[in-house]
Write a protein that holds these residues in place. Sequence first.
Motif, short mmCIF file in Angstrom:
data_model
loop_
_atom_site.label_atom_id
_atom_site.label_comp_id
_atom_site.label_asym_id
_atom_site.label_seq_id
_atom_site.Cartn_x
_atom_site.Cartn_y
_atom_site.Cartn_z
N ALA A 1 0.83 -1.21 0.00
CA ALA A 1 0.00 0.00 0.00
C ALA A 1 0.86 1.26 0.00
CB ALA A 1 -0.94 -0.01 1.20
N VAL A 2 1.97 1.23 0.73
CA VAL A 2 2.89 2.38 0.74
C VAL A 2 3.42 2.62 -0.67
CG1 VAL A 2 5.15 3.19 1.53
CG2 VAL A 2 3.54 2.21 3.18
N ALA A 3 3.88 1.55 -1.34
CA ALA A 3 4.42 1.70 -2.69
C ALA A 3 3.36 2.25 -3.65
CB ALA A 3 4.96 0.35 -3.20
N ILE A 4 2.14 1.79 -3.50
CA ILE A 4 1.05 2.28 -4.37
C ILE A 4 0.75 3.74 -4.06
CG2 ILE A 4 -1.41 2.02 -4.90
CD1 ILE A 4 -0.93 -1.06 -4.46
N ALA A 5 0.73 4.10 -2.78
CA ALA A 5 0.47 5.50 -2.40
C ALA A 5 1.53 6.42 -2.99
CB ALA A 5 0.44 5.63 -0.88
N GLN B 1 3.24 5.78 -5.75
CA GLN B 1 2.96 5.82 -7.19
C GLN B 1 1.83 6.78 -7.52
OE1 GLN B 1 5.68 4.68 -8.55
NE2 GLN B 1 4.57 3.53 -10.07
N LEU B 2 0.85 6.83 -6.65
CA LEU B 2 -0.30 7.72 -6.86
C LEU B 2 0.01 9.16 -6.50
CD1 LEU B 2 -3.16 5.43 -5.49
CD2 LEU B 2 -2.67 6.00 -7.89
N ARG B 3 1.16 9.36 -5.87
CA ARG B 3 1.59 10.70 -5.44
C ARG B 3 0.56 11.36 -4.52
NH1 ARG B 3 3.02 10.10 -10.88
NH2 ARG B 3 5.26 10.25 -11.26
N SER B 4 0.07 10.57 -3.58
CA SER B 4 -0.97 11.04 -2.66
C SER B 4 -0.40 11.20 -1.26
CB SER B 4 -2.14 10.05 -2.64
OG SER B 4 -3.04 10.37 -1.60
N ASP B 5 -0.24 12.45 -0.82
CA ASP B 5 0.28 12.71 0.52
C ASP B 5 -0.61 12.07 1.59
OD1 ASP B 5 2.49 14.15 -0.34
OD2 ASP B 5 1.48 16.09 -0.19
N ALA B 6 -1.91 12.20 1.43
CA ALA B 6 -2.83 11.64 2.42
C ALA B 6 -2.69 10.12 2.50
CB ALA B 6 -4.27 12.02 2.10
N THR C 1 -0.98 5.04 4.95
CA THR C 1 -0.35 3.73 4.77
C THR C 1 0.92 3.59 5.59
OG1 THR C 1 0.78 4.45 2.74
CG2 THR C 1 -1.37 3.35 2.48
N ILE C 2 1.66 4.68 5.79
CA ILE C 2 2.85 4.61 6.64
C ILE C 2 2.44 4.32 8.09
CG2 ILE C 2 4.64 6.04 7.74
CD1 ILE C 2 5.55 4.91 5.08
#
Length: 122
Positions: A54-58, A60-65, A70-71
Motif C-alpha cells: 500500500a505504501v508503494a502504491i500510495a 505511485q499515486l503521489r498522494s500525501d494523504a 499507509t505509513i
Amino acid sequence: MSVSHSKKIGNVGSDNWNSISRSEFPELSQAFQQIVEENNGKGRVSQAVKRLCAVAIAIQLRSDALIVITIKQAIVSGASRDQVKEAIGIALMMNGGPVFEYGVRALKAFDTFNHKGDKSNG
C-alpha cells in the motif's frame, strides 16, 4: 514534508475523509469498507507486506494523504524503516520501468514517422 503539514494531511486523510465519505456516499462508503475489511483479514500475505504494498502504491499515486495513512498502518503492522525503504525502491522501479518502456516506444514512433531515415546520434 514538514511535521505540521503531515499532521494536517493525516487528519484530513483519516478523520475527515471517513466522516465525509460516509455522510455523502453512504452506499459507496459501505461497499468500500467491505473491500477494506476483506483485504485486511488474515490471508497468505502478512499484514506488514500488505501495508508495504500500500505504501508503494500510495507513492505511485503521489498522494500525501495515502502516504501518511499507509505509513501509519505499516508501522502498526510492524514494518521496519528498512522495509519501507525497500517499498520506496519498488515504487521507483515500477515507475522507472514503464517510463523506460514508453521511451523505447517513443523512439520507435520517431523511426516510424521520420521519413528522412535519420537514426544518427546527433
